[in-house]
Structures are given as structure tokens and as C-alpha cells.
Write a protein that holds these residues in place. Structure first.
Motif, PDB file in Angstrom:
ATOM      1  N   PRO A 152      33.340 -28.085  15.397  1.00 33.06           N
ATOM      2  CA  PRO A 152      34.698 -27.573  15.263  1.00 33.06           C
ATOM      3  C   PRO A 152      34.858 -26.252  16.009  1.00 33.06           C
ATOM      4  CG  PRO A 152      33.414 -26.961  13.330  1.00 33.06           C
ATOM      5  CD  PRO A 152      32.464 -27.613  14.301  1.00 33.06           C
TER       6      PRO A 152
ATOM      7  N   GLU B 257      41.852 -34.080   6.117  1.00 33.13           N
ATOM      8  CA  GLU B 257      42.814 -32.988   6.177  1.00 33.13           C
ATOM      9  C   GLU B 257      43.147 -32.479   4.774  1.00 33.13           C
ATOM     10  OE1 GLU B 257      44.261 -35.634   9.672  1.00 33.13           O
ATOM     11  OE2 GLU B 257      42.858 -35.748   7.982  1.00 33.13           O
TER      12      GLU B 257
ATOM     13  N   PHE C 268      39.958 -30.558   3.328  1.00 32.47           N
ATOM     14  CA  PHE C 268      39.566 -29.314   3.990  1.00 32.47           C
ATOM     15  C   PHE C 268      40.657 -28.254   3.936  1.00 32.47           C
ATOM     16  CE2 PHE C 268      36.318 -32.053   5.446  1.00 32.47           C
ATOM     17  CZ  PHE C 268      35.296 -31.299   5.992  1.00 32.47           C
ATOM     18  N   ASP C 269      41.898 -28.666   3.746  1.00 27.48           N
ATOM     19  CA  ASP C 269      43.022 -27.733   3.755  1.00 27.48           C
ATOM     20  C   ASP C 269      42.806 -26.636   2.707  1.00 27.48           C
ATOM     21  OD1 ASP C 269      45.461 -26.583   4.255  1.00 27.48           O
ATOM     22  OD2 ASP C 269      46.643 -28.100   3.210  1.00 27.48           O
TER      23      ASP C 269
ATOM     24  N   GLU D 170      38.910 -23.982   4.974  1.00 26.64           N
ATOM     25  CA  GLU D 170      38.390 -23.995   6.341  1.00 26.64           C
ATOM     26  C   GLU D 170      37.277 -22.960   6.539  1.00 26.64           C
ATOM     27  OE1 GLU D 170      42.669 -25.466   6.469  1.00 26.64           O
ATOM     28  OE2 GLU D 170      41.605 -23.762   5.560  1.00 26.64           O
TER      29      GLU D 170
ATOM     30  N   TYR E 101      41.427 -23.967  13.188  1.00 29.82           N
ATOM     31  CA  TYR E 101      41.533 -25.266  12.516  1.00 29.82           C
ATOM     32  C   TYR E 101      42.217 -25.165  11.148  1.00 29.82           C
ATOM     33  CZ  TYR E 101      38.409 -27.306  16.023  1.00 29.82           C
ATOM     34  OH  TYR E 101      37.857 -27.765  17.204  1.00 29.82           O
ATOM     35  N   THR E 102      42.891 -24.087  10.889  1.00 35.49           N
ATOM     36  CA  THR E 102      43.513 -23.906   9.572  1.00 35.49           C
ATOM     37  C   THR E 102      44.852 -24.644   9.501  1.00 35.49           C
ATOM     38  OG1 THR E 102      42.440 -21.810   9.077  1.00 35.49           O
ATOM     39  CG2 THR E 102      44.565 -22.216   8.031  1.00 35.49           C
TER      40      THR E 102
ATOM     41  N   ARG F  72      46.856 -28.440   7.970  1.00 37.21           N
ATOM     42  CA  ARG F  72      46.627 -29.880   8.148  1.00 37.21           C
ATOM     43  C   ARG F  72      46.886 -30.357   9.570  1.00 37.21           C
ATOM     44  NH1 ARG F  72      47.883 -32.973   2.424  1.00 37.21           N
ATOM     45  NH2 ARG F  72      47.030 -31.314   1.100  1.00 37.21           N
TER      46      ARG F  72
ATOM     47  N   LEU G 256      43.857 -29.295  11.598  1.00 38.43           N
ATOM     48  CA  LEU G 256      42.742 -30.140  11.167  1.00 38.43           C
ATOM     49  C   LEU G 256      42.883 -31.551  11.748  1.00 38.43           C
ATOM     50  CD1 LEU G 256      42.466 -28.995   7.455  1.00 38.43           C
ATOM     51  CD2 LEU G 256      40.676 -28.740   9.188  1.00 38.43           C
TER      52      LEU G 256
END
Length: 285
Positions: free
Chosen positions: A41, A162, A165-166, A169, A198-199, A201, A204
Motif C-alpha cells: 500500500p 473497505e 479498514f475504514d 488505516e 489510503y484513508t 473508503r 481504499l
């Protein structure tokens, strides 16, 4: 902290229209062209520690892959052969003509391999850094029933990663980067940059979209490599954890495969920039 605070001196950041999307690309140096493709990532920042040294001998082109960093996040186009067309469009837009050298890490290696297999005349030399390759052993490594890696199946699932992980991150990235690299490689600033990239949805989704094409990518690679072996010299860089596995996967499919093992974990260019630069420039020379 802005999106270009990491950019080495001598590099400029451009936004390029290509293949029905817009990609951010850093360019610097002079000489033969070298394209650097980051993994997940991460973003183009992954190459920041080696870009200045490589730019002494090469024109270095460093894009954010579609769906990542400052590039757009289209709904489609994440097949690795499609992303090879992204790279060809970037070079056209920059008026840079090939053949070019390409180095990819992780997901970037998958894009680099697809580019070399689908348009071999574009590529003079190919460097693949610590990567499992679709169609060349990745599918077996994904088989959890045989002890394979669980995360591939999760990341390939629509919407679920998504959701999970939301909001987590930075926590996830800190644990992952720490587990896969030598201690002290990544600063808090580095980790904050990648987590921010990557923050949310939508960001992601752009990252996980690279995983959702992997089975199709494998079928594409097998079909392309069944017609012709890779004609260009290939350097497969492994690590203290992966050894020569990338090189072994490539041996049946390329005419000239060379192997090197870095004294690092997964993030070779960041853990030991001097080793990476010396090894790659020697191969390219």
C-alpha cells in the motif's frame, strides 16, 4: 504537510492524461529512461530514497499507479495489461521514446511484467522486486488451505475490506510495514503519508482494485508468455525472506533471468537504498 513534501530536488510533479484517466507522475534526471512502479500500500514516494542517485544516470519516471496517491481512482482499468497501457500513455505524453528500462516492486512488478509480456519491444531491461506474479505461482501462494496468504482473498472481495479498514488505516499500515521491514525503516512521517494516501473508503477501493483483477491477470500472463518468452534481460530481486522465489518463477518464461537477494525485508529500496541503487544501476549498465 503537502502532497509534494517528499519530492527529491530536481524532480517535478506532473498530471498526465492517459488511457481514459489522469495520473500523477514525478520526472527527473537525464539519460536513458527508467520507469519505477510502486507496490501496495504505497505511492510513488516509495522510491524517494533512490530517485536522486538513479537520476544521475537516467531520466527517472515515477508514477502513482491508477487508484493510488495523487492519481485518479476510476472504477475500472486495473487489469495489469490495462495499466501497461497507462504507462505507455505517460511516456507518449512526456514525449519520451523507448525502449525503456522498468523496475517494479510488489503490485508494480505485476504491472511491469504485464507490460513486458504484452509489449516486449517497449522494454530494454526489466527489474522485478520481491513479488508474487499472477500466473507464475501467485495463485498457489493464495491457497489458504495449503498454508497460503490469507490477505489476497480478503482484498479481492468487493466492499468488505473497505468497510473493515475504514478508520483503521494508520493502525494497519504501522503493523504491516513494521512486520515486513527492518526496524527503523519507516518514520512516523512515512507511515502518516501512506495512511493518509489510503484513508477513506474511496481511496481504499482504489488500492484494493489492484487485487480484484489478479485471477484475470494470471490468465493474461499465461497466455502471453505461452506465445513468447520475455526477450529482454530480467533482474529478479528477492529478500532475506523470499530468497530467489521470484527468479525461479520466471526461469521458464524468460531468456535471461538474473537473480539477486537483498539484505532486507520486503521494502528493498527504502530499507537499503545504496544496495538497491548499486545493484540496479550495475544491471542497467
Amino acid at each position: 504537510m503537502n502532497s509534494t513534501d517528499w519530492l527529491p530536488d530536481g524532480f517535478t510533479l506532473q498530471r498526465t492524461a492517459t488511457n481514459d484517466t489522469h495520473l500523477s507522475v514525478a520526472v527527473g534526471g537525464s539519460g536513458p529512461i527508467l520507469v519505477l512502479l510502486h507496490g501496495w500500500p504505497q505511492t510513488s514516494r516509495a522510491w524517494a530514497r533512490v530517485m536522486p542517485a538513479l537520476a544521475r544516470t537516467h531520466t527517472v519516471v515515477v508514477p502513482d499507479l491508477r487508484g493510488t496517491g495523487e492519481s485518479e481512482r476510476p472504477e475500472n482499468g486495473y487489469a495489469k495489461t490495462d495499466q501497461a497501457d497507462d504507462m505507455r500513455g505517460i511516456l507518449d505524453a512526456l514525449n519520451l521514446t523507448g525502449p525503456v528500462a522498468v523496475a517494479g516492486h510488489d503490485i508494480g512488478s505485476m504491472v511491469a511484467l504485464a507490460w513486458a509480456a504484452s509489449h516486449p519491444d517497449d522494454i530494454s531491461r526489466l527489474v522485478l522486486v520481491d513479488a508474487l506474479l499472477p500466473g507464475l505461482g501467485l495463485e498457489e501462494a493464495m491457497n489458504v488451505a495449503e498454508g497460503g496468504m490469507w490477505h489476497f482473498g480478503l482484498f479481492m472481495t468487493e466492499h468488505i475490506p473497505e468497510m473493515l479498514f475504514d478508520g483503521h488505516e494508520l493502525e494497519f499500515f504501522t503493523a504491516t510495514f513494521s512486520a515486513m521491514s527492518n526496524p527503523g525503516t519507516f518514520t512516523d512521517t512515512d507511515l502518516a503519508h501512506y495512511a493518509r494516501a489510503y484513508t477513506g473508503r474511496e481511496r481504499l477501493r482504489g488500492g484494493f482494485a489492484h487485487y480484484r483483477t489478479l485471477l484475470d491477470d494470471g490468465r493474461d500472463n499465461r497466455a502471453l508468455l505461452a506465445r513468447r518468452k520475455l526477450p529482454m534481460p530480467v533482474l529478479a530481486i528477492g529478500t532475506t525472506r523470499s530468497g530467489t522465489s521470484t527468479a525461479q518463477a520466471l526461469w521458464p518464461h524468460a531468456k535471461d533471468v538474473r537473480s539477486a537477494v537483498a539484505p532486507t525485508g520486503h521494502f528493498v529500496a527504502e530499507e537499503d537504498p545504496s544496495w538497491f541503487t548499486e545493484t540496479v544501476t550495475t544491471f542497467l549498465a
